[in-house]
Design an enzyme around this catalytic site. Structure first.
Site, short mmCIF file in Angstrom:
data_model
loop_
_atom_site.label_atom_id
_atom_site.label_comp_id
_atom_site.label_asym_id
_atom_site.label_seq_id
_atom_site.Cartn_x
_atom_site.Cartn_y
_atom_site.Cartn_z
N SER A 43 81.51 29.65 63.95
CA SER A 43 80.08 29.95 63.73
C SER A 43 79.82 31.35 63.17
O SER A 43 78.78 31.56 62.56
CB SER A 43 79.31 29.77 65.04
N ASP A 336 71.76 35.07 70.84
CA ASP A 336 71.71 34.11 71.95
C ASP A 336 72.78 34.54 72.95
O ASP A 336 73.27 35.66 72.88
CB ASP A 336 71.83 32.66 71.45
N HIS A 339 76.15 34.50 70.36
CA HIS A 339 76.24 35.02 68.99
C HIS A 339 75.49 36.34 68.81
O HIS A 339 74.37 36.48 69.29
CB HIS A 339 75.65 33.99 68.02
#
Ligand SMILES: *[C@@H]1O[C@H](CO)[C@@H](O)[C@H](O)[C@H]1NC(C)=O
Length: 363
Positions: A43, A336, A339
């Site tokens: 990600s 979050d 991340h």
């Protein structure tokens, strides 16, 4: 009445502007260190490949993701704004954003300057992507092979070869393997301890790098693991709900152990693979410095993410219904519970480009 010399003046001005702006563009192209940038991994560098997977659990193409992105759009990037691959192509003067390979709006010319094959939720361990239905590194290589075929159609054999041998390749993985699959869920602890698991990850990384080399890549940047014990989610899983100041040392030790072994393997491959230039980049220490001295970097909060309570919210758990989302993500290190924010990514890339001298190390 139109004065002829006045018309001529504007004619010269436009010729000058036209000539010198194309000159500048040519110069920029000539000075470019890399014709293209291509990323693989998780990600950290996925610009939205997972949007196109029906079943993947690792998605972020909904608000409040992308809140501070151009137009406030949730593109599938796992942050409030740009991600490292975007900052890297921007700083190299290649383009503003690095697109996802699976983006259906890609034009043929977009392929020439590079794409990202990365998929949120994946890792060096094949089980990692399987658990959340993301694209495994092995499948990312299959997409890369398909991409090479498309390049040959668009640009021909010779130019494709230049893109492969002179382009910059980047690989970012291991966080999901170590933090989620080994520690948070304990799944891999049935078969491995942290020493044998990090050995397994490095073997898998080595196979991936050799396959990438086999397909033609020569300049490959390999990134180590971040301080995983400092992720808000790790603190939550390790039971540090109340006292969140300290990072979880067990996770951090594992990140260092893996990074040291990977760095040694990268050196070994570098001397064994002809014409290859593989460079290991440490991201552990620069990020740890940021956590230990947040004020130096303009951060106020480093122990929880901006989205929701920031203690558990990642991917689908950070969504339009998340209450309490912070107003200014730039003062947070994490977006979050897992991340980083765009601001953290920006600082991280600046460190890789300036302090770690990315361009120089590939020349
Ligand atoms: C957001 O936070 C950053 C970093 O702390 C600060 O520089 C900036 O001025 C803040 N922006 C607003 C609108 O408050």
């Amino acid at each position: 009445m139109q004065c002829p010399s006045f018309t001529m003046f504007w004619f010269y001005v436009s010729v000058f502007v036209f000539c010198c702006s194309t000159e500048a563009a040519r110069e920029l192209a000539g000075n470019k260190k890399f014709p293209a940038v291509i990323f693989f991994g998780d990600s950290t560098v996925d610009p939205g490949n997972n949007n196109h997977l029906l079943l993947s659990l690792a998605k972020s193409n909904f608000p409040p993701y992308g809140r501070d992105f151009i137009g406030g759009v949730a593109t599938g990037r796992f942050s409030n704004g740009k991600i490292p691959s975007d900052f890297i192509v921007e700083k190299l003067g290649i383009k503003e954003l690095l697109p996802a390979y699976l983006d259906p709006n890609l034009r043929p010319e977009d392929l020439l300057t590079g794409v990202s094959f990365a998929s949120g939720g994946s890792g060096y361990d094949p089980l990692t992507s399987e658990l959340v239905s993301s694209i495994s590194l092995e499948d990312q290589l299959k997409m890369f092979q398909e991409y090479i075929g498309k390049l040959k159609e668009i640009a021909g054999e010779k130019r494709t070869n230049t893109i492969l041998t002179k382009g910059l390749f980047g690989v970012v993985a291991s966080s999901n393997d170590i933090a989620n699959v080994y520690f948070d869920t304990h799944i891999r602890q049935l078969q491995y301890n942290i020493f044998t698991y990090t050995d397994f990850l490095v073997r898998s990384a080595s196979t991936f790098l050799q396959e990438l080399y086999g397909l033609g890549a020569r300049k490959i940047a390999v990134f180590g693991a971040p301080p995983l014990g400092c992720l808000p989610s790790s603190k939550t899983f390790a039971g540090e709900i109340i006292s969140r100041e300290k990072c979880v040392e067990l996770y951090n030790q594992a990140a260092r152990l893996f990074s040291d072994k990977l760095s040694a393997e990268v050196d070994r491959l570098n001397s064994n693979l002809a014409d290859a230039k593989l460079v290991f980049f440490d991201i552990y220490n620069p990020l740890l410095d940021l956590i230990q001295d947040p004020n130096k970097y303009g951060f106020e909060i480093v122990d929880r993410g901006c989205c929701g309570t920031g203690i558990i919210e990642t991917s689908v758990l950070c969504n339009p219904l998340s209450f309490n989302t912070c107003t200014n993500a730039s003062s947070y290190m994490f977006w979050d519970s897992y991340h980083p924010t765009e601001q953290t990514y920006k600082i991280m890339v600046s460190n890789i480009m300036k302090k770690e001298k990315l361009v120089k190390r590939f020349s």
